[in-house]
Write an enzyme that holds these catalytic residues in place. Structure first.
Site, PDB file in Angstrom:
ATOM      1  CG  ASP A 287      -6.721  -1.694 -31.334  1.00 59.00           C
ATOM      2  OD1 ASP A 287      -6.515  -1.075 -30.293  1.00 59.00           O
ATOM      3  OD2 ASP A 287      -7.848  -2.053 -31.722  1.00 59.00           O
TER       4      ASP A 287
ATOM      5  CB  CYS B  31      -8.503  -6.580 -27.631  1.00 55.34           C
ATOM      6  SG  CYS B  31      -9.192  -4.971 -27.989  1.00 55.34           S
TER       7      CYS B  31
ATOM      8  CB  CYS C  37      -9.152   0.125 -26.103  1.00 53.25           C
ATOM      9  SG  CYS C  37      -9.329  -1.599 -26.577  1.00 53.25           S
TER      10      CYS C  37
ATOM     11  CB  CYS D 131      -6.161  -0.584 -37.769  1.00 57.24           C
ATOM     12  SG  CYS D 131      -5.840  -1.058 -39.457  1.00 57.24           S
TER      13      CYS D 131
END
Ligand code: FES
Length: 276
Positions: free
Chosen positions: A37, A105, A61, A35
């Site tokens: 992450d 995140c 990220c 995915c």
């Protein structure tokens, strides 16, 4: 280009506690490389049963790195019970803010923490995908997980769900099912509200006091804090933090996520809490 706060930039450029703790007491993974992450969080307790070391390894990220770095700092010195009360909103608050498209995140940090605590308590690996039916195949997210996001974060649109957990952000085929889940959860929440009795102002104040004593005060006292009821004007509730809550850097999050949420559940959905 995303707009990041200075704190996000700092934690992205100088991430704290990178790596894996040796012989960890808790070891949790969230996200998946497929995915785009993934986050592994490990921690070790000291003799006083408080988290003495926490480290992360992440593939993601700037926001994922900053959220993970922030989480390890927030965990230091906490008991397991205190650690499990850390929410993704508190991670965002710690960082100043995150772009709304990057909220997932912070959610990944919260999920890695849940997985690490589960591992500490059971010695097993938490497997979220087994719990429920996969709705978003692009990101492997089940109906139960989606329901949890919608309920906990009070999400009302498919876009909000995508920001929180990425579901719907790939091919988009799952969006109608995500919308069905949103509508169902919103309907259930509304039904709960409709069953709440209409209260006189005096009854409302009594119920607010009882809820503070029974539900809120014990949570705050565990961290050395407390609050006093200052005033009630209609649905506006004014409270005064005392003890450790006064200097707590996330007291504004506690105000909304703990105090206001508990009072809304017990008294009225229209309650708005402010600190004086
Ligand atoms: S199935 Fe959910 S985005 Fe593709």
């Amino acid at each position: 280009m995303w707009e990041y706060t200075d704190k996000v930039n700092d934690h992205f450029r100088n991430p704290r506690n990178v790596g894996a703790v040796e012989n960890p007491d808790g070891d949790g993974l969230a996200g998946s490389l497929a995915c785009g992450d993934a986050l592994r969080l490990t921690f070790k307790l000291g003799d006083d049963k408080r988290i003495a070391e926490a480290k992360f390894q992440t593939f993601g990220c700037a926001s994922a790195i900053a959220s993970s770095s922030a989480l390890t700092i927030m965990l230091m010195g906490k008991t397991i019970e205190e650690a499990e009360r850390i929410t993704n909103k508190q991670i965002i608050e710690f960082l100043g803010d995150l772009p709304k498209q990057k909220v997932h995140c912070s959610v990944m940090g919260r999920e890695a923490l849940e997985a690490a605590i589960y591992n500490y308590r059971t010695g097993k690996t938490l497997d979220r995908q087994l719990d429920g039916e996969v709705i978003c195949h692009c990101f492997g997210i089940t109906d139960k997980a989606l329901e949890g996001f919608v309920r906990d974060q009070k999400l009302t649109t498919a876009e909000g769900v995508t920001n929180a957990c990425k579901a719907g952000g790939g091919c988009g085929q799952c969006i109608p099912e995500i919308e069905e889940i949103i509508n169902r959860v919103m309907g259930e929440e509304k039904a709960k509200t409709d069953t709440k009795p209409k209260l006189t102002q005096l009854q409302k104040i009594k119920l607010i006091e009882e809820t503070i004593d029974r539900e809120i005060r014990p949570i705050l006292r565990r961290d050395g804090g407390d609050l006093e009821l200052h005033d009630v004007n209609g649905d506006q509730v004014y409270v005064k933090f005392v003890g450790a809550c006064v200097s707590c850097p996330v007291s504004s999050v506690t105000l909304k996520d703990v105090v206001e949420t508990q009072l809304r559940e017990a008294v009225s959905d229209d309650i708005v809490v402010e600190a004086v």
